[in-house]
Write a protein that holds these residues in place. Structure first.
Motif, PDB file in Angstrom:
ATOM      1  N   UNK A  32      15.142  -1.811   1.256  1.00 12.27           N
ATOM      2  CA  UNK A  32      16.033  -0.703   0.895  1.00 12.27           C
ATOM      3  C   UNK A  32      15.280   0.416   0.192  1.00 12.27           C
ATOM      4  N   UNK A  33      14.256   0.056  -0.585  1.00  7.58           N
ATOM      5  CA  UNK A  33      13.401   1.056  -1.230  1.00  7.58           C
ATOM      6  C   UNK A  33      12.061   1.033  -0.509  1.00  7.58           C
ATOM      7  N   UNK A  34      11.724   2.108   0.198  1.00  7.92           N
ATOM      8  CA  UNK A  34      10.498   2.138   0.995  1.00  7.92           C
ATOM      9  C   UNK A  34       9.266   2.116   0.099  1.00  7.92           C
ATOM     10  N   UNK A  35       8.116   1.841   0.710  1.00  9.49           N
ATOM     11  CA  UNK A  35       6.867   1.795  -0.042  1.00  9.49           C
ATOM     12  C   UNK A  35       6.569   3.131  -0.713  1.00  9.49           C
ATOM     13  N   UNK A  36       6.794   4.211   0.029  1.00 14.65           N
ATOM     14  CA  UNK A  36       6.510   5.536  -0.504  1.00 14.65           C
ATOM     15  C   UNK A  36       7.414   5.851  -1.697  1.00 14.65           C
ATOM     16  N   UNK A  40       6.278   6.476  -5.506  1.00 19.55           N
ATOM     17  CA  UNK A  40       6.769   7.677  -6.178  1.00 19.55           C
ATOM     18  C   UNK A  40       7.423   7.334  -7.513  1.00 19.55           C
ATOM     19  N   UNK A  41       8.191   6.256  -7.540  1.00 23.41           N
ATOM     20  CA  UNK A  41       8.844   5.823  -8.780  1.00 23.41           C
ATOM     21  C   UNK A  41       7.799   5.464  -9.839  1.00 23.41           C
ATOM     22  N   UNK A  42       6.742   4.786  -9.419  1.00 22.97           N
ATOM     23  CA  UNK A  42       5.672   4.414 -10.339  1.00 22.97           C
ATOM     24  C   UNK A  42       4.977   5.651 -10.911  1.00 22.97           C
ATOM     25  N   UNK A  43       4.693   6.640 -10.062  1.00 15.53           N
ATOM     26  CA  UNK A  43       4.018   7.867 -10.516  1.00 15.53           C
ATOM     27  C   UNK A  43       4.915   8.684 -11.434  1.00 15.53           C
ATOM     28  N   UNK A  44       6.208   8.712 -11.137  1.00 13.75           N
ATOM     29  CA  UNK A  44       7.154   9.447 -11.991  1.00 13.75           C
ATOM     30  C   UNK A  44       7.215   8.838 -13.381  1.00 13.75           C
ATOM     31  N   UNK A  69      14.963  -4.943  -7.523  1.00 18.50           N
ATOM     32  CA  UNK A  69      14.947  -5.613  -8.824  1.00 18.50           C
ATOM     33  C   UNK A  69      13.607  -5.378  -9.501  1.00 18.50           C
ATOM     34  N   UNK A  70      13.594  -5.542 -10.805  1.00 21.68           N
ATOM     35  CA  UNK A  70      12.383  -5.245 -11.569  1.00 21.68           C
ATOM     36  C   UNK A  70      11.213  -6.145 -11.175  1.00 21.68           C
ATOM     37  N   UNK A  71      11.454  -7.443 -10.989  1.00 25.70           N
ATOM     38  CA  UNK A  71      10.372  -8.357 -10.633  1.00 25.70           C
ATOM     39  C   UNK A  71       9.810  -8.057  -9.242  1.00 25.70           C
ATOM     40  N   UNK A  72      10.709  -7.685  -8.316  1.00 27.22           N
ATOM     41  CA  UNK A  72      10.268  -7.309  -6.968  1.00 27.22           C
ATOM     42  C   UNK A  72       9.461  -6.017  -7.022  1.00 27.22           C
ATOM     43  N   UNK A  73       9.910  -5.079  -7.843  1.00 20.66           N
ATOM     44  CA  UNK A  73       9.176  -3.821  -8.039  1.00 20.66           C
ATOM     45  C   UNK A  73       7.762  -4.099  -8.531  1.00 20.66           C
ATOM     46  N   UNK A  74       7.630  -5.023  -9.478  1.00 22.54           N
ATOM     47  CA  UNK A  74       6.328  -5.348 -10.045  1.00 22.54           C
ATOM     48  C   UNK A  74       5.405  -5.934  -8.996  1.00 22.54           C
ATOM     49  N   UNK A  75       5.886  -6.880  -8.196  1.00 22.82           N
ATOM     50  CA  UNK A  75       5.053  -7.519  -7.174  1.00 22.82           C
ATOM     51  C   UNK A  75       4.650  -6.540  -6.081  1.00 22.82           C
ATOM     52  N   UNK A  77       4.508  -3.319  -6.251  1.00 22.22           N
ATOM     53  CA  UNK A  77       3.620  -2.289  -6.802  1.00 22.22           C
ATOM     54  C   UNK A  77       2.173  -2.754  -6.800  1.00 22.22           C
ATOM     55  N   UNK A  78       1.935  -4.005  -7.165  1.00 22.29           N
ATOM     56  CA  UNK A  78       0.571  -4.538  -7.163  1.00 22.29           C
ATOM     57  C   UNK A  78       0.017  -4.649  -5.743  1.00 22.29           C
ATOM     58  N   UNK A  79       0.857  -5.022  -4.788  1.00 20.90           N
ATOM     59  CA  UNK A  79       0.400  -5.132  -3.408  1.00 20.90           C
ATOM     60  C   UNK A  79       0.077  -3.771  -2.790  1.00 20.90           C
ATOM     61  N   UNK A  80       0.666  -2.728  -3.347  1.00 19.98           N
ATOM     62  CA  UNK A  80       0.460  -1.377  -2.811  1.00 19.98           C
ATOM     63  C   UNK A  80      -0.689  -0.637  -3.486  1.00 19.98           C
ATOM     64  N   UNK A  81      -1.522  -1.344  -4.235  1.00 17.21           N
ATOM     65  CA  UNK A  81      -2.607  -0.691  -4.978  1.00 17.21           C
ATOM     66  C   UNK A  81      -3.563   0.053  -4.051  1.00 17.21           C
ATOM     67  N   UNK A  82      -3.928  -0.556  -2.912  1.00 22.64           N
ATOM     68  CA  UNK A  82      -4.848   0.102  -1.978  1.00 22.64           C
ATOM     69  C   UNK A  82      -4.218   1.345  -1.363  1.00 22.64           C
ATOM     70  N   UNK A  83      -2.926   1.279  -1.034  1.00 21.58           N
ATOM     71  CA  UNK A  83      -2.226   2.455  -0.504  1.00 21.58           C
ATOM     72  C   UNK A  83      -2.134   3.551  -1.550  1.00 21.58           C
ATOM     73  N   UNK A  84      -1.958   3.145  -2.796  1.00 14.90           N
ATOM     74  CA  UNK A  84      -1.911   4.111  -3.894  1.00 14.90           C
ATOM     75  C   UNK A  84      -3.235   4.848  -4.019  1.00 14.90           C
ATOM     76  N   UNK A  85      -4.342   4.120  -3.865  1.00 15.96           N
ATOM     77  CA  UNK A  85      -5.656   4.758  -3.934  1.00 15.96           C
ATOM     78  C   UNK A  85      -5.875   5.692  -2.743  1.00 15.96           C
TER      79      UNK A  85
END
Length: 292
Positions: A32-36, A40-44, A69-75, A77-85
């Motif tokens: 429901x919440x896309x990777x992008x 974006x939520x993390x950067x904001x 959910x917060x725990x899903x967001x945390x997991x 977010x860590x998996x998207x570290x390479x995409x973030x870079x």
């Protein structure tokens, strides 16, 4: 500045312009919440100084909290570290594509207080990422954790970043940058002083390394004033990361989480610089400013 939803929409608009990928290969179905949107939520949150996930989810509008959910967001977010870079590099390429002068430096990142280092289990799940005791000459103090190595342009945009245990000497980072930059001038402090490394960089990738000489060296020459002035830019960036983005405050328990937090803060800084330049046409280093 305090309007989280408006800041979120502004940053999401920028990210959509530079990224076409919404999903990763490991996802079996569309969330429901896309990777992008998650990035974006993390950067904001980093831009607004919301450094705690509990605090972030208390302030989020229901339109977003209903999607994840917060725990899903945390997991995720860590998996998207390479995409973030990858996003950070795309943003930086708009500034640094034709740059021929960069600045290199490092800063300490404390994992916990030195007195707790012997019993701390933070960031110790992987052997290669074990934190260590180190010394910071700028602060004249010992600390326990990691060291952030960074290269930025003279305009103040990070080009390359890396993490190492605190005991690793700064000069070892120069051995890893040959595949990242070339045909340029690299300005550093006395921590990067090495005739062997200087010659190797010049011969292998045409990088001219400029560092201040020690007073007792033969044929001593003072570093040109223009280089000494440009080197202050990266020190200003480090100060901004410490002040607004609170990069030295650590809530992470794993190295993957620690690395993702650091990367998010630097990417958020680069995103605000991009918005300043290409949306509002103002000074890119005015970080404490509204982007709405």
């Amino acid at each position: 500045m305090n309007n989280l939803n408006a800041n979120y929409e502004r940053i999401l608009e920028v990210l959509r312009k530079i990224s076409e990928e919404q999903l990763l290969a490991y996802q079996r179905r569309q969330p429901r919440l896309s990777d992008l949107e998650l990035i974006c939520l993390s950067l904001t949150a980093e831009f607004m100084g919301i450094d705690s996930e509990n605090d972030l989810f208390r302030k989020l509008p229901k339109t977003i909290t209903a999607k994840i959910e917060r725990s899903v967001y945390n997991r995720r977010r860590r998996k998207l570290a390479n995409n973030l870079n990858d996003i950070r590099l795309k943003l930086a390429s708009h500034f640094n594509e034709f740059e021929d002068c960069f600045v290199v430096d490092s800063m300490p990142l404390e994992v916990c207080k030195l007195s707790r280092s012997s019993r701390s289990k933070i960031c110790k799940e992987d052997t290669y990422a074990f934190p260590d005791k180190g010394y910071c000459a700028a602060q004249n103090s010992n600390y326990y954790g990691h060291k952030l190595h960074a290269i930025c342009s003279v305009n103040g945009v990070f080009q390359s970043i890396d993490l190492s245990p605190a005991s690793v000497h700064d000069i070892n980072y120069l051995k890893d940058i040959k595949m990242q930059i070339s045909d340029c001038t690299l300005i550093g402090d006395r921590g990067y002083l090495s005739a062997e490394i200087q010659l190797n960089l010049f011969e292998s990738c045409n990088i001219t390394l400029s560092t201040p000489m020690r007073n007792n060296q033969k044929q001593y020459k003072k570093q040109p004033y223009v280089f000494r002035k440009k080197r202050k830019r990266i020190e200003t960036l480090f100060s901004q990361l410490c002040d607004q983005f609170m990069i030295r405050r650590n809530y992470a328990k794993s190295f993957q989480g620690f690395k993702t937090r650091i990367l998010s803060k630097i990417t958020a800084l680069t995103t605000i610089q991009f918005i300043n330049k290409f949306v509002f046409n103002r000074n890119i280093n005015n970080i404490k400013i509204s982007i709405i």
